[in-house]
Motif scaffolding. Structure first.
Motif, mmCIF file in Angstrom:
data_model
loop_
_atom_site.group_PDB
_atom_site.id
_atom_site.type_symbol
_atom_site.label_atom_id
_atom_site.label_comp_id
_atom_site.label_asym_id
_atom_site.label_seq_id
_atom_site.Cartn_x
_atom_site.Cartn_y
_atom_site.Cartn_z
ATOM 1 N N UNK A 78 -4.515 10.465 7.651
ATOM 2 C CA UNK A 78 -5.229 11.372 6.745
ATOM 3 C C UNK A 78 -4.270 11.798 5.636
ATOM 4 N N UNK A 79 -4.688 11.565 4.385
ATOM 5 C CA UNK A 79 -3.933 12.043 3.229
ATOM 6 C C UNK A 79 -4.755 13.131 2.556
ATOM 7 N N UNK A 80 -4.130 14.269 2.313
ATOM 8 C CA UNK A 80 -4.808 15.386 1.663
ATOM 9 C C UNK A 80 -4.100 15.678 0.343
ATOM 10 N N UNK A 109 -4.152 13.724 17.991
ATOM 11 C CA UNK A 109 -2.750 13.393 18.202
ATOM 12 C C UNK A 109 -2.436 11.968 17.752
ATOM 13 N N UNK A 110 -1.332 11.836 17.077
ATOM 14 C CA UNK A 110 -0.785 10.566 16.613
ATOM 15 C C UNK A 110 -1.547 9.928 15.450
ATOM 16 N N UNK A 111 -2.561 10.621 14.921
ATOM 17 C CA UNK A 111 -3.057 10.238 13.604
ATOM 18 C C UNK A 111 -2.018 10.757 12.604
ATOM 19 N N UNK A 141 1.703 13.432 13.621
ATOM 20 C CA UNK A 141 2.984 13.198 12.963
ATOM 21 C C UNK A 141 2.817 13.292 11.443
ATOM 22 N N UNK A 142 3.824 13.842 10.775
ATOM 23 C CA UNK A 142 3.763 14.035 9.331
ATOM 24 C C UNK A 142 4.630 12.980 8.644
ATOM 25 N N UNK A 143 4.024 12.231 7.734
ATOM 26 C CA UNK A 143 4.758 11.215 6.987
ATOM 27 C C UNK A 143 5.580 11.868 5.885
ATOM 28 N N UNK A 182 3.620 1.488 13.685
ATOM 29 C CA UNK A 182 4.530 1.700 14.814
ATOM 30 C C UNK A 182 3.850 2.492 15.925
ATOM 31 N N UNK A 183 3.077 3.508 15.548
ATOM 32 C CA UNK A 183 2.352 4.310 16.539
ATOM 33 C C UNK A 183 1.310 3.455 17.256
ATOM 34 N N UNK A 184 0.634 2.579 16.504
ATOM 35 C CA UNK A 184 -0.362 1.700 17.126
ATOM 36 C C UNK A 184 0.293 0.818 18.193
#
Length: 205
Positions: A78-80, A109-111, A141-143, A182-184
């Motif tokens: 998700x980008x805001x 979680x983990x999106x 997690x925050x990119x 990586x999370x996938x």
């Protein structure tokens, strides 16, 4: 993979759209699908704490929030994005996010989350901090990028002249793509971390 992008600006083709568009180019290169939802020009009611969403699993106000909920559920990230008017995110966007995060019962979680702020000059970092709180309360997690995620520009289109800001957007999208992929892989091998039963402590009894 898919990223939901929220444009919180009242202006569909303003500087916030330019910032998000720069990220979209990179996502396309990375083979990641994007969908942009423009909410900043809509009449979006704030949360009224009625808690009907606890029973109905959707917000009592049937607007863009409920539309976004299904898209958010299926998204890997998700980008805001928001303009900065008074050292904070656009009020319409804040109402939208309050209700979106509160009314959706699915596991977030983990999106991966990423916040983007656009300003003439100041208030970017305060807004960046404000938006990141939505992600961290949901276990997302925050990119990150090479600097705080902001683009400068006053008049519509001026963000195109902010070479550093646009580079920050591209780096952010690349880092976010790597993190999602990586999370996938990690979820496939290890699954999600176990959840404890939540402890909720009230300070006034």
């Amino acid at each position: 993979m898919k990223v939901l992008m929220i444009n919180g600006s009242p202006h569909a083709k303003g500087n916030t759209a330019i910032a998000l568009g720069e990220m979209q180019k990179v996502f396309a290169e990375e083979g990641i699908e994007t969908e942009v939802l423009h909410v900043g020009n809509q009449a979006i009611h704030g949360c009224i704490a009625c808690n009907s969403c606890m029973k109905n699993e959707k917000c009592v106000f049937d607007d863009a929030v409920n539309t976004a909920a299904g898209l958010f559920r299926e998204a890997d990230g998700l980008v805001v994005g928001t303009p900065v008017y008074y050292a904070s995110a656009n009020g319409t966007l804040v109402s939208f996010l309050d209700r979106l995060f509160y009314s959706t019962p699915f596991d977030k979680r983990m999106k991966v989350g990423a916040a983007v702020a656009c300003a003439r000059r100041g208030g970017l970092t305060a807004t960046f901090d404000e938006l990141n709180k939505y992600f961290t309360i949901a276990g997302m997690p925050v990119a990150s990028s090479q600097y705080w995620n902001g683009v400068h520009g006053a008049a519509s289109g001026e963000a195109e002249q902010d070479g550093e800001g646009l580079q920050i957007m591209r780096t952010l999208a690349r880092n976010m793509s790597f993190l999602m992929k990586s999370i996938a892989l990690g979820k496939e091998r290890y699954g999600l971390p176990p959840l404890e039963t939540r402890i909720a402590t009230n300070f006034v009894r």
